[in-house]
Design an enzyme around this catalytic site. Structure first.
Site, PDB file in Angstrom:
ATOM      1  N   GLU A  32     128.918  28.026  -3.867  1.00  0.00           N
ATOM      2  CA  GLU A  32     127.606  27.886  -3.611  1.00  0.00           C
ATOM      3  C   GLU A  32     127.238  28.521  -2.103  1.00  0.00           C
ATOM      4  N   GLY A  38     122.393  22.030  -5.393  1.00  0.00           N
ATOM      5  CA  GLY A  38     121.088  21.694  -6.004  1.00  0.00           C
ATOM      6  C   GLY A  38     120.190  22.686  -6.234  1.00  0.00           C
ATOM      7  N   LYS A  50     107.490  17.544  -5.767  1.00  0.00           N
ATOM      8  CA  LYS A  50     106.995  16.325  -6.414  1.00  0.00           C
ATOM      9  C   LYS A  50     106.684  15.177  -5.229  1.00  0.00           C
ATOM     10  N   GLY A 180      97.337  33.314  -7.043  1.00  0.00           N
ATOM     11  CA  GLY A 180      98.113  32.902  -8.202  1.00  0.00           C
ATOM     12  C   GLY A 180      97.778  31.461  -8.554  1.00  0.00           C
ATOM     13  N   GLY A 185     101.043  27.707  -7.412  1.00  0.00           N
ATOM     14  CA  GLY A 185      99.540  27.579  -6.883  1.00  0.00           C
ATOM     15  C   GLY A 185      99.015  26.369  -6.775  1.00  0.00           C
ATOM     16  N   LEU A 319     112.572  27.028 -15.713  1.00  0.00           N
ATOM     17  CA  LEU A 319     112.340  25.786 -15.605  1.00  0.00           C
ATOM     18  C   LEU A 319     113.698  24.922 -15.537  1.00  0.00           C
ATOM     19  N   ALA A 320     113.817  24.007 -14.655  1.00  0.00           N
ATOM     20  CA  ALA A 320     114.889  23.239 -14.375  1.00  0.00           C
ATOM     21  C   ALA A 320     115.659  22.640 -15.533  1.00  0.00           C
ATOM     22  N   HIS A 321     114.710  22.242 -16.355  1.00  0.00           N
ATOM     23  CA  HIS A 321     115.296  21.181 -17.589  1.00  0.00           C
ATOM     24  C   HIS A 321     115.880  22.437 -18.456  1.00  0.00           C
ATOM     25  N   HIS A 444      99.734  -1.573 -27.114  1.00  0.00           N
ATOM     26  CA  HIS A 444      98.578  -1.518 -26.660  1.00  0.00           C
ATOM     27  C   HIS A 444      98.698  -2.596 -25.390  1.00  0.00           C
TER      28      HIS A 444
HETATM   29  P1  FAD Z   1     118.445  27.730  -8.885  1.00  0.00           P
HETATM   30  O1  FAD Z   1     118.160  26.425  -8.862  1.00  0.00           O
HETATM   31  O2  FAD Z   1     117.781  28.680  -8.162  1.00  0.00           O
HETATM   32  O3  FAD Z   1     120.003  27.637  -8.106  1.00  0.00           O
HETATM   33  C1  FAD Z   1     120.603  28.875  -7.988  1.00  0.00           C
HETATM   34  C2  FAD Z   1     121.671  28.628  -6.853  1.00  0.00           C
HETATM   35  O4  FAD Z   1     122.541  29.888  -6.855  1.00  0.00           O
HETATM   36  C3  FAD Z   1     121.108  28.500  -5.479  1.00  0.00           C
HETATM   37  O5  FAD Z   1     121.599  27.445  -5.008  1.00  0.00           O
HETATM   38  C4  FAD Z   1     121.820  29.602  -4.624  1.00  0.00           C
HETATM   39  O6  FAD Z   1     121.843  29.553  -3.423  1.00  0.00           O
HETATM   40  C5  FAD Z   1     122.804  30.079  -5.425  1.00  0.00           C
HETATM   41  N1  FAD Z   1     123.344  31.480  -5.402  1.00  0.00           N
HETATM   42  C6  FAD Z   1     122.661  32.425  -5.737  1.00  0.00           C
HETATM   43  N2  FAD Z   1     123.539  33.585  -5.647  1.00  0.00           N
HETATM   44  C7  FAD Z   1     124.726  33.107  -4.994  1.00  0.00           C
HETATM   45  C8  FAD Z   1     125.958  33.869  -5.148  1.00  0.00           C
HETATM   46  N3  FAD Z   1     126.180  35.078  -5.251  1.00  0.00           N
HETATM   47  N4  FAD Z   1     126.944  33.060  -4.566  1.00  0.00           N
HETATM   48  C9  FAD Z   1     126.614  31.495  -4.255  1.00  0.00           C
HETATM   49  N5  FAD Z   1     125.699  31.113  -4.691  1.00  0.00           N
HETATM   50  C10 FAD Z   1     124.979  31.684  -5.167  1.00  0.00           C
HETATM   51  N6  FAD Z   1     111.077  23.543 -12.517  1.00  0.00           N
HETATM   52  C11 FAD Z   1     110.821  22.349 -13.321  1.00  0.00           C
HETATM   53  O7  FAD Z   1     111.162  22.271 -14.514  1.00  0.00           O
HETATM   54  N7  FAD Z   1     110.049  21.417 -12.794  1.00  0.00           N
HETATM   55  C12 FAD Z   1     109.533  21.395 -11.592  1.00  0.00           C
HETATM   56  O8  FAD Z   1     108.794  20.565 -11.134  1.00  0.00           O
HETATM   57  C13 FAD Z   1     109.793  22.671 -10.846  1.00  0.00           C
HETATM   58  N8  FAD Z   1     108.942  22.830  -9.613  1.00  0.00           N
HETATM   59  C14 FAD Z   1     109.172  23.618  -8.939  1.00  0.00           C
HETATM   60  C15 FAD Z   1     108.540  23.826  -7.599  1.00  0.00           C
HETATM   61  C16 FAD Z   1     108.854  24.961  -6.955  1.00  0.00           C
HETATM   62  C17 FAD Z   1     108.030  25.245  -5.599  1.00  0.00           C
HETATM   63  C18 FAD Z   1     109.623  26.157  -7.211  1.00  0.00           C
HETATM   64  C19 FAD Z   1     109.953  27.337  -6.326  1.00  0.00           C
HETATM   65  C20 FAD Z   1     110.420  26.165  -8.470  1.00  0.00           C
HETATM   66  C21 FAD Z   1     109.929  24.811  -9.321  1.00  0.00           C
HETATM   67  N9  FAD Z   1     110.574  24.659 -10.506  1.00  0.00           N
HETATM   68  C22 FAD Z   1     110.508  23.460 -11.255  1.00  0.00           C
HETATM   69  C23 FAD Z   1     111.732  25.818 -11.130  1.00  0.00           C
HETATM   70  C24 FAD Z   1     113.152  25.342 -10.703  1.00  0.00           C
HETATM   71  O9  FAD Z   1     113.355  25.071  -9.436  1.00  0.00           O
HETATM   72  C25 FAD Z   1     114.305  26.303 -11.317  1.00  0.00           C
HETATM   73  O10 FAD Z   1     113.586  26.706 -12.835  1.00  0.00           O
HETATM   74  C26 FAD Z   1     115.359  25.937 -11.317  1.00  0.00           C
HETATM   75  O11 FAD Z   1     115.717  25.719 -10.013  1.00  0.00           O
HETATM   76  C27 FAD Z   1     116.406  26.907 -12.063  1.00  0.00           C
HETATM   77  O12 FAD Z   1     117.879  26.410 -11.839  1.00  0.00           O
HETATM   78  P2  FAD Z   1     119.058  27.769 -11.677  1.00  0.00           P
HETATM   79  O13 FAD Z   1     120.189  26.556 -11.763  1.00  0.00           O
HETATM   80  O14 FAD Z   1     118.811  28.677 -12.708  1.00  0.00           O
HETATM   81  O15 FAD Z   1     118.839  28.264 -10.204  1.00  0.00           O
HETATM   82  P1  NAI Z   2     103.573  31.594 -12.333  1.00  0.00           P
HETATM   83  O1  NAI Z   2     104.187  32.816 -13.299  1.00  0.00           O
HETATM   84  O2  NAI Z   2     103.332  30.168 -12.943  1.00  0.00           O
HETATM   85  O3  NAI Z   2     102.054  31.770 -11.810  1.00  0.00           O
HETATM   86  C1  NAI Z   2     101.814  33.037 -11.282  1.00  0.00           C
HETATM   87  C2  NAI Z   2     100.346  33.466 -11.340  1.00  0.00           C
HETATM   88  O4  NAI Z   2     100.056  34.351 -10.456  1.00  0.00           O
HETATM   89  C3  NAI Z   2      99.670  33.833 -12.633  1.00  0.00           C
HETATM   90  O5  NAI Z   2      98.873  33.111 -13.161  1.00  0.00           O
HETATM   91  C4  NAI Z   2      99.676  35.340 -12.625  1.00  0.00           C
HETATM   92  O6  NAI Z   2      98.690  35.896 -13.413  1.00  0.00           O
HETATM   93  C5  NAI Z   2      99.095  35.400 -11.108  1.00  0.00           C
HETATM   94  N1  NAI Z   2      99.399  36.699 -10.446  1.00  0.00           N
HETATM   95  C6  NAI Z   2     100.383  37.520 -10.566  1.00  0.00           C
HETATM   96  N2  NAI Z   2     100.268  38.774  -9.913  1.00  0.00           N
HETATM   97  C7  NAI Z   2      98.810  38.349  -9.110  1.00  0.00           C
HETATM   98  C8  NAI Z   2      98.423  39.044  -8.238  1.00  0.00           C
HETATM   99  N3  NAI Z   2      98.555  40.336  -7.857  1.00  0.00           N
HETATM  100  N4  NAI Z   2      97.053  38.477  -7.893  1.00  0.00           N
HETATM  101  C9  NAI Z   2      96.661  37.420  -8.311  1.00  0.00           C
HETATM  102  N5  NAI Z   2      97.382  36.558  -9.136  1.00  0.00           N
HETATM  103  C10 NAI Z   2      98.432  37.119  -9.479  1.00  0.00           C
HETATM  104  O7  NAI Z   2     104.518  31.736 -11.059  1.00  0.00           O
HETATM  105  P2  NAI Z   2     104.592  30.510  -9.720  1.00  0.00           P
HETATM  106  O8  NAI Z   2     103.447  29.708  -9.829  1.00  0.00           O
HETATM  107  O9  NAI Z   2     104.940  31.372  -8.652  1.00  0.00           O
HETATM  108  O10 NAI Z   2     105.940  29.898 -10.175  1.00  0.00           O
HETATM  109  C11 NAI Z   2     107.101  30.423 -10.391  1.00  0.00           C
HETATM  110  C12 NAI Z   2     107.908  29.845 -11.239  1.00  0.00           C
HETATM  111  O11 NAI Z   2     108.213  28.348 -10.961  1.00  0.00           O
HETATM  112  C13 NAI Z   2     107.203  29.653 -12.779  1.00  0.00           C
HETATM  113  O12 NAI Z   2     107.929  30.387 -13.567  1.00  0.00           O
HETATM  114  C14 NAI Z   2     107.169  28.163 -13.049  1.00  0.00           C
HETATM  115  O13 NAI Z   2     108.069  27.867 -14.471  1.00  0.00           O
HETATM  116  C15 NAI Z   2     108.221  27.465 -12.067  1.00  0.00           C
HETATM  117  N6  NAI Z   2     107.742  26.310 -11.552  1.00  0.00           N
HETATM  118  C16 NAI Z   2     107.590  25.279 -12.530  1.00  0.00           C
HETATM  119  C17 NAI Z   2     107.168  24.183 -11.973  1.00  0.00           C
HETATM  120  C18 NAI Z   2     107.037  22.880 -12.781  1.00  0.00           C
HETATM  121  O14 NAI Z   2     107.641  23.115 -14.074  1.00  0.00           O
HETATM  122  N7  NAI Z   2     106.277  22.036 -12.635  1.00  0.00           N
HETATM  123  C19 NAI Z   2     106.397  23.976 -10.579  1.00  0.00           C
HETATM  124  C20 NAI Z   2     106.461  25.197  -9.792  1.00  0.00           C
HETATM  125  C21 NAI Z   2     107.190  26.507 -10.267  1.00  0.00           C
END
Ligand code: FAD
Ligand code: NAI
Length: 465
Positions: A32, A38, A50, A180, A185, A319-321, A444
């Site tokens: 990492e 994480g 959250k 977005g 957003g 998505l994380a899950h 209920h």
């Molecule tokens: P990541 O979580 O991105 O982890 C990758 C890790 O790899 C990082 O720690 C990075 O430092 C490390 N890494 C990268 N390259 C290297 C390397 N060469 N050597 C060593 N380490 C490296 N998803 C949900 O399901 N529910 C949500 O509510 C949700 N909310 C979100 C809110 C925000 C603001 C954002 C940005 C994302 C959200 N997501 C949510 C999306 C979720 O965070 C990702 O889908 C998830 O983290 C992906 O998991 P991952 O293990 O693939 O990668």
């Molecule tokens: P997103 O793909 O959900 O939404 C991006 C939005 O931006 C779309 O509606 C798209 O049409 C719009 N867009 C793209 N280019 C644009 C432009 N030039 N001008 C105006 N609008 C434009 O991406 P977002 O919100 O950045 O999230 C990224 C990823 O993180 C998603 O894939 C999502 O799955 C994950 N995520 C998941 C969460 C959750 O599960 N609750 C919470 C936050 C992020």
């Protein structure tokens, strides 16, 4: 070989994969580059967002929601520093939890950036520049994703921020422009609106939340607009100028027409994320990518035997899950078992108020695929618990195959939708029908009774409607 498996990246995909592999008796290592484990999710994504969504929702309720219930309190005063402390403490306890689990499962952790030299070989470069070669029979790429840049817009994380900057603004902006209308957003736009910002969301498409069921997205947009979020749909951003005074966002209708500028203190760029493989050495190792994503087969293996990939860096929803389930399945496959992910039953939740949750196919997708279906809908206005709680916004919609009654999609907009959706997930995992759900006893009074009623509505026999 020093290890059986080395996982690069400790986000939800990577850390879960490492733990599952260790449970199966393998000698596991992780690499990492961040200071804490994480990944995006725990450090700058799911968890801190959250924490702020919950805190800001309580703030809003204390301001407007209590009086009706006979609770008269003075107008709440925002202590943003304390709210941010709550966010950070939540992150800290979660990332420390992962460190504890690594120790418990005897997983070796290497700090630094991993680069694949070829099958079985990963070079780890520490922050001080020193390198070390780590060998393992299998390599799992779980390097996740990063913010996608918007051409012509420079993210400085001060005035023009990504989600990372938007999670730690030092003050409530007077005016926030969000580019977005996707998940980030709407979630982070909601946080800052609740805390007092005036929020305008600019979206390229003519709808919010692309990919979600159209009817659900339309209803959600109406509710967000009622809460005070302004939407500019079918509008493109042509540039963002920053100065000491803030930012000026230039926009114009996608279909052509008058240009306009919007002044803002803060601009949040939330136009998607890109798979992160920078510096990973994929090309040299012979690992193929397609539009940035690592190409894998249905056993998570890249074209190079022994090199696997999971999570945001591969195809599918970011998505994380989804990453976690892939981590488990990939570890099981590496250990010689039969890991499997059912991509048809991965839920998606938007944690706004009300929440928006979905599993399976949308009405638009069923129409496009020519599947004949029946739809059942039940509004929370007709649910007793929703009335008692004053959470009557939204509805449950269930889509079932017209011939077999098998449930193909469940879509909910409403308070607690993110918890209720799992009824649909489990039902669909077991190939259940709306008849199955409609005949399942629901306590209920609960909001979940609306899920049962929507199933009965598919069959034309909802009781309370
Ligand atoms: P990541 O979580 O991105 O982890 C990758 C890790 O790899 C990082 O720690 C990075 O430092 C490390 N890494 C990268 N390259 C290297 C390397 N060469 N050597 C060593 N380490 C490296 N998803 C949900 O399901 N529910 C949500 O509510 C949700 N909310 C979100 C809110 C925000 C603001 C954002 C940005 C994302 C959200 N997501 C949510 C999306 C979720 O965070 C990702 O889908 C998830 O983290 C992906 O998991 P991952 O293990 O693939 O990668
Ligand atoms: P997103 O793909 O959900 O939404 C991006 C939005 O931006 C779309 O509606 C798209 O049409 C719009 N867009 C793209 N280019 C644009 C432009 N030039 N001008 C105006 N609008 C434009 O991406 P977002 O919100 O950045 O999230 C990224 C990823 O993180 C998603 O894939 C999502 O799955 C994950 N995520 C998941 C969460 C959750 O599960 N609750 C919470 C936050 C992020």
């Amino acid at each position: 070989m020093a290890h059986d498996v080395i996982v690069i990246g400790t986000g939800p995909g990577g850390y879960v994969c490492a733990i599952r592999a260790a449970q199966l008796g393998l000698n596991v290592a992780v690499v990492e580059k961040r200071a804490t484990y994480g990944g995006t999710c725990l450090n700058i994504g799911c968890i801190p967002s959250k924490a702020l969504l919950h805190a800001s929702e309580l703030f809003e309720e204390a301001g407007h929601g209590f009086a009706h219930f006979g609770i008269d309190v003075p107008a709440p005063v925002l202590n943003l520093a304390q709210m941010m402390k709550h966010r950070q403490e939540t992150v800290d306890s979660n990332v420390q939890g992962v460190a504890f689990l690594f120790k418990k499962n005897k997983i070796t952790a290497y700090r630094g950036t991993g680069r694949i030299l070829g099958a079985g070989k990963v070079e780890v470069t520490a922050d001080d520049g020193s390198t070390q070669l780590v060998e393992a029979k299998s390599i799992v790429i779980a390097t996740g994703s990063d913010v996608a840049q918007l051409p012509g817009v420079t993210i400085d994380e001060k005035t023009v921020v990504s989600s990372t900057g938007a999670l730690e603004l030092p003050a409530v902006p007077k005016k926030l422009v969000v580019i977005g209308a996707g998940v980030i957003g709407l979630e982070l736009g909601s946080v800052w609106r609740r805390l007092g910002a005036e929020v305008t969301v600019v979206e390229f498409l003519d709808r919010i939340l692309p990919g979600m069921d159209g009817e659900v997205a339309k209803q959600a947009q109406r509710l967000f607009a009622r809460q005070g979020i302004e939407f500019k749909l079918a509008t493109k951003v042509t540039g963002v100028e920053t100065s000491a005074a803030g930012a000026v966002v230039s926009v114009e209708p996608v279909a052509g027409g008058d240009k306009e500028t919007i002044a803002a203190d803060i601009v949040l760029v939330a136009t998607g994320r890109r798979p992160f493989t920078d510096g990973l050495g994929l090309e040299g190792a012979g690992v193929a990518t397609e539009r940035g994503r690592v190409v894998i087969d249905d056993r998570f293996q890249t074209g190079v035997p022994g090199i696997y990939a999971i999570g945001d860096v591969v195809r599918g929803p970011m998505l994380a899950h989804k990453g976690e389930d892939e981590g488990v399945a990939c570890a099981e496959i590496i250990a010689g078992e039969h890991g499997h992910v059912n991509y048809d039953t991965i839920p998606a939740v938007v944690y706004t108020y009300p929440e928006i949750a979905s599993v399976g196919r949308t009405e638009e997708e069923l129409k496009a695929a020519g599947v004949s279906y029946k739809a059942g809908k039940f509004p929370f206005t007709a649910n007793g618990r929703a009335r008692a709680n004053r959470t009557t916004e939204g509805f449950v919609k269930i889509l079932a195959d017209a011939a077999t009654d098998r449930v193909l999609g469940v879509h909910i907009v409403g308070a607690g939708a993110g918890e209720m959706i799992h009824e649909g997930v489990v039902l669909m995992e077991f190939g259940g029908s709306s008849e199955d759900l409609g005949r399942t006893c629901h306590a209920h009074p609960t909001m979940s009774e609306a899920v049962k009623e929507a199933a009965l509505a598919v069959l034309g026999r909802a009781i309370h409607m």
